[in-house]
Design a protein around this motif. Structure first.
Motif, PDB file in Angstrom:
ATOM      1  N   ILE A   1      87.884  88.167  41.984  1.00  0.00           N
ATOM      2  CA  ILE A   1      88.394  88.818  43.055  1.00  0.00           C
ATOM      3  C   ILE A   1      88.103  88.087  44.286  1.00  0.00           C
ATOM      4  O   ILE A   1      87.720  86.977  44.190  1.00  0.00           O
ATOM      5  CB  ILE A   1      87.002  89.908  43.122  1.00  0.00           C
ATOM      6  N   ASP A   2      88.915  88.075  45.149  1.00  0.00           N
ATOM      7  CA  ASP A   2      88.520  86.803  46.235  1.00  0.00           C
ATOM      8  C   ASP A   2      87.676  87.121  47.319  1.00  0.00           C
ATOM      9  O   ASP A   2      86.762  88.612  47.334  1.00  0.00           O
ATOM     10  CB  ASP A   2      89.700  87.410  47.308  1.00  0.00           C
ATOM     11  N   ALA A   3      86.829  85.897  46.926  1.00  0.00           N
ATOM     12  CA  ALA A   3      85.581  85.984  47.505  1.00  0.00           C
ATOM     13  C   ALA A   3      85.262  85.293  49.110  1.00  0.00           C
ATOM     14  O   ALA A   3      86.231  84.409  48.994  1.00  0.00           O
ATOM     15  CB  ALA A   3      84.802  85.869  46.572  1.00  0.00           C
ATOM     16  N   ALA A   4      84.583  85.689  50.571  1.00  0.00           N
ATOM     17  CA  ALA A   4      84.802  85.889  51.088  1.00  0.00           C
ATOM     18  C   ALA A   4      83.382  85.296  51.964  1.00  0.00           C
ATOM     19  O   ALA A   4      82.784  86.623  51.407  1.00  0.00           O
ATOM     20  CB  ALA A   4      85.601  85.579  51.735  1.00  0.00           C
ATOM     21  N   GLY A   5      82.303  84.590  52.536  1.00  0.00           N
ATOM     22  CA  GLY A   5      81.979  84.611  53.579  1.00  0.00           C
ATOM     23  C   GLY A   5      81.700  84.057  54.545  1.00  0.00           C
ATOM     24  O   GLY A   5      82.657  83.331  55.119  1.00  0.00           O
ATOM     25  N   GLU A   6      81.368  84.682  56.026  1.00  0.00           N
ATOM     26  CA  GLU A   6      80.671  83.517  57.000  1.00  0.00           C
ATOM     27  C   GLU A   6      79.532  84.120  57.036  1.00  0.00           C
ATOM     28  O   GLU A   6      78.488  84.836  57.122  1.00  0.00           O
ATOM     29  CB  GLU A   6      81.629  84.631  58.218  1.00  0.00           C
ATOM     30  N   VAL A   7      79.010  83.269  58.676  1.00  0.00           N
ATOM     31  CA  VAL A   7      77.989  83.191  58.679  1.00  0.00           C
ATOM     32  C   VAL A   7      77.853  83.952  60.092  1.00  0.00           C
ATOM     33  O   VAL A   7      78.787  84.258  61.311  1.00  0.00           O
ATOM     34  CB  VAL A   7      77.411  81.102  59.388  1.00  0.00           C
ATOM     35  N   VAL A   8      76.791  85.098  59.904  1.00  0.00           N
ATOM     36  CA  VAL A   8      76.901  86.468  60.808  1.00  0.00           C
ATOM     37  C   VAL A   8      76.094  85.709  62.937  1.00  0.00           C
ATOM     38  O   VAL A   8      76.328  85.738  63.377  1.00  0.00           O
ATOM     39  CB  VAL A   8      76.323  87.525  60.450  1.00  0.00           C
ATOM     40  N   GLU A   9      74.534  84.604  62.380  1.00  0.00           N
ATOM     41  CA  GLU A   9      74.232  84.723  63.227  1.00  0.00           C
ATOM     42  C   GLU A   9      73.654  83.054  62.793  1.00  0.00           C
ATOM     43  O   GLU A   9      73.194  83.200  61.541  1.00  0.00           O
ATOM     44  CB  GLU A   9      73.029  85.451  64.402  1.00  0.00           C
ATOM     45  N   SER A  10      72.417  82.533  63.168  1.00  0.00           N
ATOM     46  CA  SER A  10      72.024  81.217  63.585  1.00  0.00           C
ATOM     47  C   SER A  10      70.866  81.020  64.381  1.00  0.00           C
ATOM     48  O   SER A  10      71.215  81.325  65.380  1.00  0.00           O
ATOM     49  CB  SER A  10      72.564  79.998  62.531  1.00  0.00           C
TER      50      SER A  10
ATOM     51  N   ALA B   1      81.073  72.472  58.108  1.00  0.00           N
ATOM     52  CA  ALA B   1      81.504  72.819  56.561  1.00  0.00           C
ATOM     53  C   ALA B   1      81.958  74.181  56.431  1.00  0.00           C
ATOM     54  O   ALA B   1      82.059  74.834  55.943  1.00  0.00           O
ATOM     55  CB  ALA B   1      79.812  72.655  55.407  1.00  0.00           C
ATOM     56  N   ARG B   2      82.361  74.625  57.809  1.00  0.00           N
ATOM     57  CA  ARG B   2      83.085  76.021  58.089  1.00  0.00           C
ATOM     58  C   ARG B   2      82.537  77.046  57.465  1.00  0.00           C
ATOM     59  O   ARG B   2      82.720  77.676  55.685  1.00  0.00           O
ATOM     60  CB  ARG B   2      84.231  75.931  57.439  1.00  0.00           C
ATOM     61  N   ALA B   3      80.861  76.758  57.366  1.00  0.00           N
ATOM     62  CA  ALA B   3      79.823  78.077  57.305  1.00  0.00           C
ATOM     63  C   ALA B   3      79.671  78.061  55.489  1.00  0.00           C
ATOM     64  O   ALA B   3      79.062  78.850  55.164  1.00  0.00           O
ATOM     65  CB  ALA B   3      80.568  79.769  57.072  1.00  0.00           C
ATOM     66  N   SER B   4      79.581  77.017  55.037  1.00  0.00           N
ATOM     67  CA  SER B   4      79.244  76.816  53.465  1.00  0.00           C
ATOM     68  C   SER B   4      77.787  76.322  53.409  1.00  0.00           C
ATOM     69  O   SER B   4      78.067  74.896  53.349  1.00  0.00           O
ATOM     70  CB  SER B   4      80.215  75.996  52.702  1.00  0.00           C
ATOM     71  N   ILE B   5      77.166  77.354  53.121  1.00  0.00           N
ATOM     72  CA  ILE B   5      75.314  76.128  53.342  1.00  0.00           C
ATOM     73  C   ILE B   5      75.650  75.585  51.982  1.00  0.00           C
ATOM     74  O   ILE B   5      75.318  74.128  52.367  1.00  0.00           O
ATOM     75  CB  ILE B   5      74.862  77.531  52.639  1.00  0.00           C
ATOM     76  N   THR B   6      76.708  75.201  50.243  1.00  0.00           N
ATOM     77  CA  THR B   6      76.546  74.611  49.880  1.00  0.00           C
ATOM     78  C   THR B   6      76.887  73.030  50.503  1.00  0.00           C
ATOM     79  O   THR B   6      76.499  71.449  50.140  1.00  0.00           O
ATOM     80  CB  THR B   6      76.964  75.069  48.665  1.00  0.00           C
ATOM     81  N   ALA B   7      78.113  73.445  51.276  1.00  0.00           N
ATOM     82  CA  ALA B   7      78.971  71.549  51.492  1.00  0.00           C
ATOM     83  C   ALA B   7      78.143  70.857  52.696  1.00  0.00           C
ATOM     84  O   ALA B   7      77.804  70.368  52.667  1.00  0.00           O
ATOM     85  CB  ALA B   7      79.906  72.128  52.428  1.00  0.00           C
ATOM     86  N   ALA B   8      77.526  71.836  53.612  1.00  0.00           N
ATOM     87  CA  ALA B   8      76.423  71.801  54.714  1.00  0.00           C
ATOM     88  C   ALA B   8      75.586  70.964  53.913  1.00  0.00           C
ATOM     89  O   ALA B   8      74.662  69.971  54.422  1.00  0.00           O
ATOM     90  CB  ALA B   8      75.931  73.270  55.941  1.00  0.00           C
ATOM     91  N   PHE B   9      74.682  71.200  52.598  1.00  0.00           N
ATOM     92  CA  PHE B   9      74.207  70.733  52.025  1.00  0.00           C
ATOM     93  C   PHE B   9      74.210  69.156  51.485  1.00  0.00           C
ATOM     94  O   PHE B   9      73.257  67.995  51.776  1.00  0.00           O
ATOM     95  CB  PHE B   9      72.960  71.073  50.381  1.00  0.00           C
ATOM     96  N   ARG B  10      75.618  68.718  51.226  1.00  0.00           N
ATOM     97  CA  ARG B  10      76.274  67.477  50.655  1.00  0.00           C
ATOM     98  C   ARG B  10      75.895  66.999  51.760  1.00  0.00           C
ATOM     99  O   ARG B  10      76.263  65.854  51.821  1.00  0.00           O
ATOM    100  CB  ARG B  10      77.252  68.003  50.575  1.00  0.00           C
ATOM    101  N   ALA B  11      76.132  67.418  53.361  1.00  0.00           N
ATOM    102  CA  ALA B  11      76.144  66.883  54.309  1.00  0.00           C
ATOM    103  C   ALA B  11      74.754  65.878  54.012  1.00  0.00           C
ATOM    104  O   ALA B  11      74.311  64.541  55.101  1.00  0.00           O
ATOM    105  CB  ALA B  11      75.686  66.967  55.420  1.00  0.00           C
ATOM    106  N   TYR B  12      73.873  65.621  53.541  1.00  0.00           N
ATOM    107  CA  TYR B  12      71.923  65.470  53.115  1.00  0.00           C
ATOM    108  C   TYR B  12      72.317  64.883  52.328  1.00  0.00           C
ATOM    109  O   TYR B  12      71.025  64.866  51.760  1.00  0.00           O
ATOM    110  CB  TYR B  12      71.254  66.489  53.924  1.00  0.00           C
ATOM    111  N   GLY B  13      73.267  64.451  51.536  1.00  0.00           N
ATOM    112  CA  GLY B  13      73.181  64.025  49.976  1.00  0.00           C
ATOM    113  C   GLY B  13      72.476  64.775  48.955  1.00  0.00           C
ATOM    114  O   GLY B  13      72.487  63.698  47.707  1.00  0.00           O
TER     115      GLY B  13
END
Length: 150
Positions: free
Chosen positions: A5-14, A71-83
């Motif tokens: 199934i096509d899955a997508a996510g977005e940041v609504v607010e931070s 990271a275009r709203a990817s929390i997993t990818a954002a964590f990579r920025a911290y190693g």
């Protein structure tokens, strides 16, 4: 995605908040510790299925908002920025409750409709907590399967 199934996510607010006693305990920080608070919305086949609030330490993840945008709203990818290349679900607590006004709006539910709530801790392989995630799932649109991988 794994189900085809096509899955997508977005940041609504931070924004930022301070750790409540419960969240502080789960993250292993002091109550009142400054935290990032990021609300996301997930869709499957274009239909909203869940909204989540991610809470993580500002001290541990400075400029997380910048990393998340990069990271275009990817929390997993954002964590990579911290190693942090990978992380695990340390714990998940499930319950049912009425949707909040904001959840009902985001998930396109009638007010007061029940949602499945998950309160989860994601961490490193050694159990060190990274984030607390409080999710609300539209109960009639999802099935939860919990399995232990050995």
């Amino acid at each position: 995605g794994a189900a085809g199934i096509d899955a997508a996510g977005e940041v609504v607010e931070s924004g930022t908040t301070h750790a409540s006693a419960d969240v502080a305990d789960l993250l292993g920080v002091d109550e009142g510790t400054p935290l990032w608070e990021v609300r996301t919305l997930s869709r499957a086949a274009g239909v909203a299925v869940s909204t989540s609030v991610h809470m993580l330490s500002i001290a541990r993840f400075p400029d997380f908002d910048v990393a998340l945008r990069a990271a275009r709203a990817s929390i997993t990818a954002a964590f990579r920025a911290y190693g942090i290349e990978d992380y695990v679900r340390v714990s998940t607590r499930l319950s049912a409750r009425a949707a909040t006004r904001q959840e009902a709006q985001l998930l396109q539910l009638s007010r007061g409709v029940p949602v499945m709530q998950s309160m989860a801790v994601d961490g490193l392989d050694d159990g060190t907590p990274l984030q607390v995630v409080i999710g609300a799932f539209a109960g009639d649109r999802v099935e939860m399967v919990l399995e232990q991988n050995l």
